[in-house]
Enzyme design. Sequence first.
Site, mmCIF file in Angstrom:
data_model
loop_
_atom_site.group_PDB
_atom_site.id
_atom_site.type_symbol
_atom_site.label_atom_id
_atom_site.label_comp_id
_atom_site.label_asym_id
_atom_site.label_seq_id
_atom_site.Cartn_x
_atom_site.Cartn_y
_atom_site.Cartn_z
ATOM 1 N N ARG A 196 0.120 -15.087 -22.177
ATOM 2 C CA ARG A 196 -0.907 -15.176 -21.123
ATOM 3 C C ARG A 196 -1.238 -16.640 -20.817
ATOM 4 O O ARG A 196 -1.403 -17.018 -19.660
ATOM 5 C CB ARG A 196 -2.167 -14.430 -21.576
ATOM 6 C CG ARG A 196 -3.318 -14.595 -20.612
ATOM 7 C CD ARG A 196 -4.505 -13.762 -21.039
ATOM 8 N NE ARG A 196 -5.639 -13.938 -20.152
ATOM 9 C CZ ARG A 196 -6.797 -13.320 -20.297
ATOM 10 N NH1 ARG A 196 -6.970 -12.477 -21.306
ATOM 11 N NH2 ARG A 196 -7.791 -13.512 -19.460
ATOM 12 N N TYR A 208 -12.001 -10.111 -7.905
ATOM 13 C CA TYR A 208 -10.679 -10.756 -7.821
ATOM 14 C C TYR A 208 -10.352 -11.264 -6.422
ATOM 15 O O TYR A 208 -9.443 -12.081 -6.257
ATOM 16 C CB TYR A 208 -9.582 -9.797 -8.300
ATOM 17 C CG TYR A 208 -9.537 -9.705 -9.813
ATOM 18 C CD1 TYR A 208 -8.780 -10.605 -10.555
ATOM 19 C CD2 TYR A 208 -10.279 -8.761 -10.495
ATOM 20 C CE1 TYR A 208 -8.755 -10.551 -11.943
ATOM 21 C CE2 TYR A 208 -10.265 -8.691 -11.879
ATOM 22 C CZ TYR A 208 -9.499 -9.588 -12.595
ATOM 23 O OH TYR A 208 -9.478 -9.536 -13.967
#
Length: 439
Positions: free
Chosen positions: A95, A254
């Site tokens: 990540r 988002y």
Amino acid sequence: MTGIKIVTIGGGSSYTPELIEGFIQRYDELPVRELWLVDIPEGKEKLETVGALAKRMVKKAGVPIDIHLSLDRKEALPGADFVTTQIRVGLLEARAKDEEIPLKYGVIGQETNGPGGLLKGLRTIPVILDICKDIEQLCPDAWLINFSNPAGMVTEAVLRYSNITKTVGLCNVPIGMHMGVAELLDVEADRVHIDFAGLNHMVYGLEVYLDGEIVTNKVLDLLSSGAGMTMKNIVDLGWEKEFIKALNVLPCPYHRYYYQTSKMLEQEQEDLKEKGTRAKVVQQLESELFDLYSDPNLAIKPPQLEERGGAYYSDAACRLIHSIYNDKRDIQPVNVKNNGAITGIPADSAVEVNCIITKEGPKPINVGELPVAVRGLVQQIKSFERVAAEAAVTGDYHQALLAMTINPLVPSDTVAKEILDEMLEVHKKDLPQFFASSV
Ligand code: G6P
């Protein structure tokens, strides 16, 4: 045998105590008989720590849920009623690369959006499809409930490239927006209803209701007047009042990456210098959480878990399982096959939309055309997800390049190729489908 058997793959996750708490709270209506927490050998220590806490939690609550730990999903799956997946292929190290590398090219570095989301999808989809094959063989009647990110792209792949039909993708964004709106309006959450439609991490509230009356304009006004409603992993830089008025629907947290790209990019670059990527922050949070989990006197979900972006995902999960099991026919926003609910999105693709939850699964509520303000972006992201899912399954470089280039956060074909080549190389060990001949 009475009671439900649940298998959670990625059970050693720091989020698991949320799930345990959710099952404990709903035990009367959702009698979980067995919960199998499954992980990979690298996750053994975490699995044991979380598993021991889970056992203490059910003991303290006095509910007869049998917790089993396993490093072999084939041992766990037979007889499962629900399989939940919460895996992170490549762990937090992967990540960190997804978040850091795009920033070098002046592109948003994010876990589920832009280049990071693509690479996470390429790593995750083949593993999920392998799990699907095991489900098909060992517990063909089970429901697969996936939280693994990018959840929209993963659901897309399961729907189109596996034989599993009983599948739902789940996310905490809609529940987070629901709670956020209730907070903005200063009312109890059960008085609020939102018509959700779109895609995962790209979902909009098309209309918002309070006690059945439309209050969308009021909510949009509140959203752009003060705190802009967000999740712990996404900075809130407020919203431009006139833009939100023009958009006329409720964006999800988002959407900042798409509507405020340059501000978000600047913020990410600053954060990188000051505290590192979100992956680094989460690594620190995780190590603190696991210290707490190791305390033999701890027998509840520690409040510190709410510092994670995925807080409250268990509410979404338990609510869904509960409604399928009890044929509750209530409305919940989940990721399912579109089947014509949203016009302009392929019928076989995944969408995130309000559904009626029955024992045969979620039935999407018809939306029709999305408003012109958001239709184009949703369709573009769906094209990206479709091409990305195909690349993940086939290991076709050109499909991966196409996905990277048509992603709206990537500015050009040359930048797309540079980022893709670097990211494929650094993630090589988790992308065998792209390196078949050299691995
Ligand atoms: C959000 C998303 C989840 C994601 C999480 C990351 O809430 O909806 O899909 O997993 O954030 O949170 P983290 O604490 O890992 O940054």
